[in-house]
Design an enzyme around this catalytic site. Structure first.
Site, short mmCIF file in Angstrom:
data_model
loop_
_atom_site.label_atom_id
_atom_site.label_comp_id
_atom_site.label_asym_id
_atom_site.label_seq_id
_atom_site.Cartn_x
_atom_site.Cartn_y
_atom_site.Cartn_z
N SER A 129 -35.37 30.77 55.37
CA SER A 129 -34.92 31.65 53.99
C SER A 129 -33.51 30.83 53.32
O SER A 129 -33.80 29.66 52.97
CB SER A 129 -34.44 33.12 54.38
OG SER A 129 -34.32 33.71 53.03
N HIS A 162 -42.08 37.35 55.93
CA HIS A 162 -40.98 36.22 55.44
C HIS A 162 -39.96 35.70 56.50
O HIS A 162 -39.65 36.40 57.32
CB HIS A 162 -40.13 37.10 54.45
CG HIS A 162 -38.72 36.13 54.24
ND1 HIS A 162 -38.60 34.84 53.32
CD2 HIS A 162 -37.46 36.28 54.37
CE1 HIS A 162 -37.51 34.56 52.99
NE2 HIS A 162 -36.72 35.32 53.88
N ASP A 195 -45.02 35.62 50.35
CA ASP A 195 -43.74 35.76 50.83
C ASP A 195 -43.00 36.41 49.72
O ASP A 195 -42.95 35.96 48.67
CB ASP A 195 -43.02 34.57 51.00
CG ASP A 195 -41.69 34.61 51.53
OD1 ASP A 195 -41.01 35.38 51.34
OD2 ASP A 195 -41.26 33.59 52.22
#
Length: 532
Positions: free
Chosen positions: A216, A463, A434
């Site tokens: 991320s 994710h 995502d």
């Protein structure tokens, strides 16, 4: 840009440290930045966290300049942990730093990540977890107002001028509190600062090059590090890539649209199992039940705590990872059919980190200064009103979450121009639906890193979920970590390899469909702290 600590309880808390800090020289500015190694190595000691103890991890601190332009000034102590390689010295592949996301995510526990790499491919590395500056066990750690998430708060939707003014006042007060609490630290929380910290850790460990696994926001940290230190990059795995074109205002607007897609799928999944949840047999019917419950909670908050805003926060986790769907659906169904205020309040208080705002404070501390934000509220109002017409679930929640950046007490810098043309082959991973870091971001990062290869999971909605039991994906990651093998780079703007995503979960009372994802064990993200 990931916000999951507000909605999902971390499964593992980061450990505190027992070690002696080590001083480092400063990194000089410039595209090719270098950090002088410390005269002594990290003084490793024991870890207090039971999970780290079980993994035989060591903990310590690395001391770095608060301001790399003035290395003789104030210092920051970075909390680090280490799980050593277990292969013979001839097979050793160096140190592997891990960042779980955020910004603001504690990464100390992630030194155990190597154990999730299949085939023992992780055993050749020293896995290094660390809390970025301002985060967790690093010192100083930023906290502005621990009560900020306590409910009930005003509804996110701008239903009246009073609601808008209440949120503007709350956000401004929080920004002011951060200015008081953060002091000089607030000026030195950029991703560039953290990238230089990573290189300081590399130098303190005596490593010539750096391996890195970023999830991320950690992908953006990896992008920036590779831009500043291309000659220090060895093997990088970047899972769920931040789009460097939109840091950070536009990226958050893009996130709103992507969340709407995934939440619609979540409501459709609930409808598929109506025999279990009894919330409707169509996606539209379930969605209407959800918004009806939200409206009722706005009028009468559950337990005087969970109103419309808190209800949204609880279910935001459904947009991040599918393994949360059954529990969230059960909570939803239970509230509709047999309301229990305590259950709902406990769910919110447990997920929102009420009483600990370090993650949120540091999220803002980084994003607010990484790049400029529009200064006029009229711009925010125009853009979010437009987006909310098509993406009502997250838009205003996201807007108010980020609103302190409009009036942040530290000056914003120009965004880094991410450039990977001199970077050796790295591996990118992403699921095409995502929500938190939409898939076009991974295609853009692939374009900027001409030696990179991208593995896509078409139709997947998770994710930052690699090393969670998808044998197709995880074996490709293992191959890269073992000997540098990457999928062959194809032409055009597309993935270089694909894997089927993990199947959607099944309620315990239903029969499981045939798996197409090849799950072989409990998801890694269910066992480690889920990243922000």
């Amino acid at each position: 840009m990931k916000r999951l600590t507000i909605v999902v309880t971390a499964a593992v808390a980061a450990g505190t440290l027992a070690a002696t800090p080590v001083g480092l020289a400063a990194a000089s500015p410039g595209t090719r930045t270098s950090t002088v190694a410390a005269a002594t190595s990290v003084a490793w000691g024991s870890c207090s966290d039971p999970t780290l103890q079980q993994a035989h991890a060591q903990c310590g601190t690395v001391t770095v300049p608060m301001d790399y332009a003035h290395p003789g000034g104030a210092k920051v102590r970075l909390a680090v942990s280490r799980v050593l390689h277990t292969v013979p010295a001839s097979q050793y592949q160096g140190v592997m730093l891990v960042n779980p996301g955020g910004p603001g995510g504690s990464g100390l526990i992630y030194s155990i990540l190597g154990s999730f790499v299949p085939g023992g491919a992780g055993n050749a590395y020293d896995w290094i977890g660390f809390d970025p500056r301002g985060v967790g066990s690093s010192r100083p750690a930023l906290s502005c107002d621990p009560t900020y998430a306590a409910g009930p708060r005003p509804p996110y939707d701008p239903v009246s001028h009073g609601t808008v003014n209440a949120w503007l006042a709350r956000a401004a007060a929080y920004a002011t509190a951060c200015g008081r609490a953060g002091g000089a630290l607030l000026e030195h929380l950029t991703t560039v600062d953290s990238a230089k910290d990573m290189d300081s850790i590399r130098a303190a460990l005596g490593a010539r090059k750096l391996n890195f696994y970023g999830f991320s926001y950690g992908t953006y940290l990896g992008q920036v590090y590779a831009t500043l230190f291309p000659d220090k990059v060895r093997r990088f795995v970047l899972d769920s890539n931040v789009d460097p074109r939109g840091v950070w205002y536009q990226d958050n607007l893009d996130q709103d649209y992507a969340f709407e897609v995934v939440l619609t799928k979540f409501f459709g999944w609930i409808a598929k199992y109506d025999a279990t949840y009894h919330l409707g047999t169509t996606e539209h019917a379930v969605e209407q039940q959800w918004y009806d419950a939200k409206d009722k909670l706005q009028a009468t908050p559950a337990g005087g705590v969970v109103g419309a805003a808190e209800w949204t926060d609880i279910f935001t986790g459904a947009g991040y990872v599918q393994f949360l769907w059954p529990n969230l659906a059960s909570l939803f169904s239970g509230w509709v059919h047999t309301p229990n205020s305590k259950t709902l309040v406990d769910a919110y208080n447990g997920s929102a980190s009420v009483g600990d705002d370090n993650g949120y404070a540091m999220y803002l501390g980084v994003q607010c200064v990484d790049a400029p934000w529009p200064q006029k509220w009229s711009v925010w109002k125009r853009d979010n009103t437009r987006v909310a017409k098509d993406a009502p679930f997250l838009t205003w929640s996201n807007a108010w979450f980020n609103e302190p950046c409009r009036v942040w007490p530290a000056a914003a810098h120009d965004a880094v121009h991410v450039n990977g043309r001199d970077v050796p082959p790295i591996l990118l991973v992403d699921e095409t639906l995502d929500a938190a870091t939409p898939y076009p971001g991974s295609l853009e990062v692939r374009r900027r890193f001409p030696e990179a290869s991208l593995i896509a999971l078409p139709g997947g909605t998770n994710h930052a979920f690699s090393l969670s039991g998808n044998t197709c994906l995880d074996s490709k990651i293992a191959a890269y970590l073992r000997d540098g093998t990457l999928p062959h780079r194809t032409s055009g703007s597309q993935a270089d390899a694909t894997c089927a995503p993990l199947p959607q979960p099944v309620p315990s009372s239903a029969s499981a469909p045939t798996s197409t994802g090849g799950a072989t064990r409990p998801p890694m993200r269910a066992r480690l702290a889920v990243p922000r």
